[in-house]
Scaffold this motif. Sequence first.
Motif, PDB file in Angstrom:
ATOM      1  N   LEU A   2      50.148  67.874  65.482  1.00 53.57           N
ATOM      2  CA  LEU A   2      50.661  66.676  65.240  1.00 53.57           C
ATOM      3  C   LEU A   2      49.305  65.963  65.386  1.00 53.57           C
ATOM      4  O   LEU A   2      48.782  65.056  64.712  1.00 53.57           O
ATOM      5  N   GLU A 294      55.184  60.946  50.549  1.00 59.66           N
ATOM      6  CA  GLU A 294      55.051  62.230  51.442  1.00 59.66           C
ATOM      7  C   GLU A 294      55.781  61.970  52.945  1.00 59.66           C
ATOM      8  O   GLU A 294      56.242  63.198  53.491  1.00 59.66           O
ATOM      9  N   VAL A 297      59.293  63.067  52.097  1.00 58.42           N
ATOM     10  CA  VAL A 297      59.318  64.684  52.157  1.00 58.42           C
ATOM     11  C   VAL A 297      59.510  65.161  53.459  1.00 58.42           C
ATOM     12  O   VAL A 297      60.329  65.979  53.889  1.00 58.42           O
ATOM     13  N   LEU A 298      58.645  64.654  54.420  1.00 50.82           N
ATOM     14  CA  LEU A 298      58.514  65.086  55.835  1.00 50.82           C
ATOM     15  C   LEU A 298      60.107  65.040  56.618  1.00 50.82           C
ATOM     16  O   LEU A 298      60.483  65.839  57.085  1.00 50.82           O
ATOM     17  N   ILE A 299      60.407  63.664  56.179  1.00 52.48           N
ATOM     18  CA  ILE A 299      61.710  63.351  56.746  1.00 52.48           C
ATOM     19  C   ILE A 299      62.645  64.317  56.305  1.00 52.48           C
ATOM     20  O   ILE A 299      63.762  64.860  56.944  1.00 52.48           O
ATOM     21  N   ALA A 300      62.872  64.350  54.989  1.00 54.24           N
ATOM     22  CA  ALA A 300      63.838  65.353  54.176  1.00 54.24           C
ATOM     23  C   ALA A 300      63.667  66.687  54.667  1.00 54.24           C
ATOM     24  O   ALA A 300      64.873  67.241  55.012  1.00 54.24           O
ATOM     25  N   ILE A 301      62.788  67.260  54.886  1.00 48.73           N
ATOM     26  CA  ILE A 301      62.555  68.665  55.387  1.00 48.73           C
ATOM     27  C   ILE A 301      62.951  68.630  56.975  1.00 48.73           C
ATOM     28  O   ILE A 301      63.139  69.885  57.489  1.00 48.73           O
ATOM     29  N   GLY A 302      63.160  67.764  57.597  1.00 48.70           N
ATOM     30  CA  GLY A 302      63.470  67.932  59.060  1.00 48.70           C
ATOM     31  C   GLY A 302      62.725  67.388  60.068  1.00 48.70           C
ATOM     32  O   GLY A 302      62.934  67.796  61.499  1.00 48.70           O
ATOM     33  N   MET A 303      61.625  66.151  59.581  1.00 50.98           N
ATOM     34  CA  MET A 303      60.783  65.855  60.760  1.00 50.98           C
ATOM     35  C   MET A 303      61.530  64.462  61.360  1.00 50.98           C
ATOM     36  O   MET A 303      62.171  63.781  60.550  1.00 50.98           O
ATOM     37  N   LYS A 304      61.782  64.846  62.759  1.00 56.61           N
ATOM     38  CA  LYS A 304      62.729  63.538  63.235  1.00 56.61           C
ATOM     39  C   LYS A 304      62.000  62.427  63.348  1.00 56.61           C
ATOM     40  O   LYS A 304      60.699  62.284  63.308  1.00 56.61           O
ATOM     41  N   LYS A 307      59.365  61.851  65.971  1.00 54.61           N
ATOM     42  CA  LYS A 307      58.123  62.604  65.545  1.00 54.61           C
ATOM     43  C   LYS A 307      57.014  61.647  64.572  1.00 54.61           C
ATOM     44  O   LYS A 307      55.817  61.753  64.782  1.00 54.61           O
ATOM     45  N   PRO A 397      64.719  59.026  52.986  1.00 53.52           N
ATOM     46  CA  PRO A 397      64.026  59.944  52.364  1.00 53.52           C
ATOM     47  C   PRO A 397      64.372  60.109  50.923  1.00 53.52           C
ATOM     48  O   PRO A 397      63.423  60.296  49.969  1.00 53.52           O
TER      49      PRO A 397
ATOM     50  N   LEU B  56      70.853  64.613  52.309  1.00 55.36           N
ATOM     51  CA  LEU B  56      69.872  63.605  52.256  1.00 55.36           C
ATOM     52  C   LEU B  56      70.757  62.273  51.703  1.00 55.36           C
ATOM     53  O   LEU B  56      70.079  61.079  51.842  1.00 55.36           O
ATOM     54  N   VAL B  80      69.183  65.151  60.279  1.00 61.28           N
ATOM     55  CA  VAL B  80      67.579  65.547  60.269  1.00 61.28           C
ATOM     56  C   VAL B  80      67.659  67.051  61.003  1.00 61.28           C
ATOM     57  O   VAL B  80      67.067  67.886  60.252  1.00 61.28           O
ATOM     58  N   ARG B  83      69.359  69.660  58.681  1.00 58.71           N
ATOM     59  CA  ARG B  83      68.392  69.927  57.329  1.00 58.71           C
ATOM     60  C   ARG B  83      67.196  70.935  57.811  1.00 58.71           C
ATOM     61  O   ARG B  83      66.871  71.906  57.276  1.00 58.71           O
ATOM     62  N   LEU B  84      66.482  70.479  59.257  1.00 59.56           N
ATOM     63  CA  LEU B  84      65.371  71.402  59.748  1.00 59.56           C
ATOM     64  C   LEU B  84      65.685  72.919  59.900  1.00 59.56           C
ATOM     65  O   LEU B  84      65.247  73.789  59.559  1.00 59.56           O
ATOM     66  N   PHE B  89      63.981  72.773  51.464  1.00 58.89           N
ATOM     67  CA  PHE B  89      63.607  71.994  50.081  1.00 58.89           C
ATOM     68  C   PHE B  89      62.383  72.537  49.373  1.00 58.89           C
ATOM     69  O   PHE B  89      61.352  72.486  50.059  1.00 58.89           O
ATOM     70  N   LEU B 112      57.817  71.930  63.885  1.00 60.75           N
ATOM     71  CA  LEU B 112      59.222  71.057  64.139  1.00 60.75           C
ATOM     72  C   LEU B 112      60.325  71.852  64.763  1.00 60.75           C
ATOM     73  O   LEU B 112      60.956  71.099  65.425  1.00 60.75           O
TER      74      LEU B 112
END
Lengths: 404, 233
Positions: A2, A294, A297-304, A307, A397, B56, B80, B83-84, B89, B112
């Motif tokens: 990070l 961007e 996308v990060l929040i969509a894939i699961g970045m809290k 973070k 997101p 989402l 969140v 999804r992780l 995706f 993550l």
Amino acid sequence: MLLSLAWKNIWRNKKRSLIIIAAITFGLWGGIFSSAIMVGMMESMVETAISRDLSHIQIHKKDYDKDKDVRNFIPDGINVLDNIRSVKGIRAASGRTKIIGMAASPSSSYGVEIIGIVPEDSKQVTDIYAKLIEGSYFKSDRKNPILIGRKLAERLNLKLRSKVVLSFQNLEGGIAYIACRVVGIFKTNSSQFDEMNVYVAQGDMFRILESDPIIHEIAIRSESVETIDLVRDNLLILFSNLQVESWKDMAPELAYLSQTTGIYMYIFVGIILFALLFGITNTMLMSVVDRIRELGVLIAIGMKKSKVFIMIVLESVLLSLTGGFCGIGVGVLTIAYYGNNGIDLTAISGSLESFGATTILYPFLPAMMYIILTIMIVIAANIAALLPAWKATHLVPSEAIRTY
Amino acid sequence: MALIEITNLDRIYNTSAVPVHAVRDVTCNIEKQEFMAVVGPSGSGKTTLLNIIGGLDKPTSGKVVIDGIDLSTMPQSKLVDYRLGHIGFVFQAYNLIPVFTARENVEFIMLLQGVNKKERENRAIDLLKQVGLSERINSRPAQLSGGEQQRVAVARALASRPAFVLADEPTANLDTESAESLLDLMEELNDKYVMTFIFSTHDARVMRRARRIVSLQDGKIVEDKVVTPEKKQ
Ligand SMILES: Nc1ncnc2c1ncn2[C@@H]1O[C@H](COP(=O)(O)OP(=O)(O)OP(=O)(O)O)[C@@H](O)[C@H]1O
Ligand SMILES: [Mg+2]
């Protein structure tokens, strides 16, 4: 990872980051350097006053400062002086016989403080011997040698080898006279001091007073500046019947000034950082807006959110610290350079002289201030990151990805 | 029990003056290892549907149950994490972090998840090999072609070991050849890892590669058919 991401993100828009880094660098450099000039000036004023006459610690008979009568000498002063010399942490001590009197030349007269010293002892504590511009430091076979300041010499129209008559009250309340020869003329940074103080040998004074050796003041140099208060406290216990004061007690205005200079510096740099804070916020906001998709996308894939928040704060801190360290670096270099070579203020020295400051200024900043400064930068960076980080963490997101 | 159960799903956008009914009464079950395409003209609700399945977006009414868990009632903060841990995706474009290399992009999602460094590295390199990018492990997205970038995105989607992969128009920005080869890859992974793929497209050639096609029109399912996919000639 990070951290490395945050660092890399800073350099995505090099121009934008460099501009804010340059702004921080110059802002801090200016703040640090002007603070160092103030602190340097302060230190030199303190140092000058200490080595001219104040010394680190002085001992008097209690209430001497309320009534500087000739009879208010330190009881058994010579013994006290001997004892003090063996106290731990004391480098040197000098006894002074001080009497208020008049100095008269054939043309004029002026009120002075006559300071009787043992020349060699005094040399260990103060540096009048180094301030002579004419003559010598009591190296004369003339009878009753005297050192006078240049200002007094001008006022009384005295030259080297001129005769000057001192008159003062003796222990019985009568008036004593002593005819002296000017063997040295000194010039310190304070013309006021030069006008009001004359130095004679203690022995000559005792002879005229027809008394045993008496001392009104003991001036002490401690081994180090840091231990002054410690030594003073120690002396207070050992000589509880006497008045023991450090230079801070004797010249509280000087101590206060040196203390407020430090505070003033933090306020000064604080204001600069406060102004820079808006610049940092703006840079970070632009950087977040540039990356909305961007971040989405990060929040969509699961970045809290936490973070994402940390990432933005890290970016802000790294950006600010880069500028901060550049500014501190340039500041340290310029302070080191001018700290060695000095800044010549002779052009404006006239006004500074009566003030008691030197004409060559050595800027200086204590190491502690750099640490506090770094902490201040980190705090500013955190505050600056709040709005951009809030914006980044409140992205939806699906919206961010759809619209950008 | 199906992997994904969608019942009476509705999504109405009230953002503009006229409410938009993007998804209307969609009901369908998706089984494990399906290779399913959601098709339909632009504005038919493909993205909206996929977003709801992926947690989402929230449905206006109806529900999505994945492995027995109802996503429609889950609070944002938990979504969140969900999804992780459960969904891979792949988006249409600009999936990747531009300052990271292919490997770092794949590693990031495992970071993550709290996977340790050694395993992250191994799995990332392994996955990049699987998607045919063993030579481009240390390339940054700007140095990769669009097709290669989408492969990295697929590798990243699989890296989190999800229950299924959602890909919204993954081939829309690709030329035909890259699109075909991306589908080859997805098909291969579908086989090899028993991985469910749900992708949307309005490209007929891509559509033909699916084994199940759900057609949307004005947010409604107008056709849901199982097909024998045509292989690339
Ligand atoms: N956030 C939103 N606010 C308002 N309306 C929206 C929003 N998102 C989508 N819509 C509308 O909902 C409908 C369905 O949109 P959606 O993006 O799901 O279609 P799509 O099938 O993915 O289209 P495309 O093929 O162009 O991607 C459209 O009429 C669209 O304008
Ligand atoms: Mg769409």
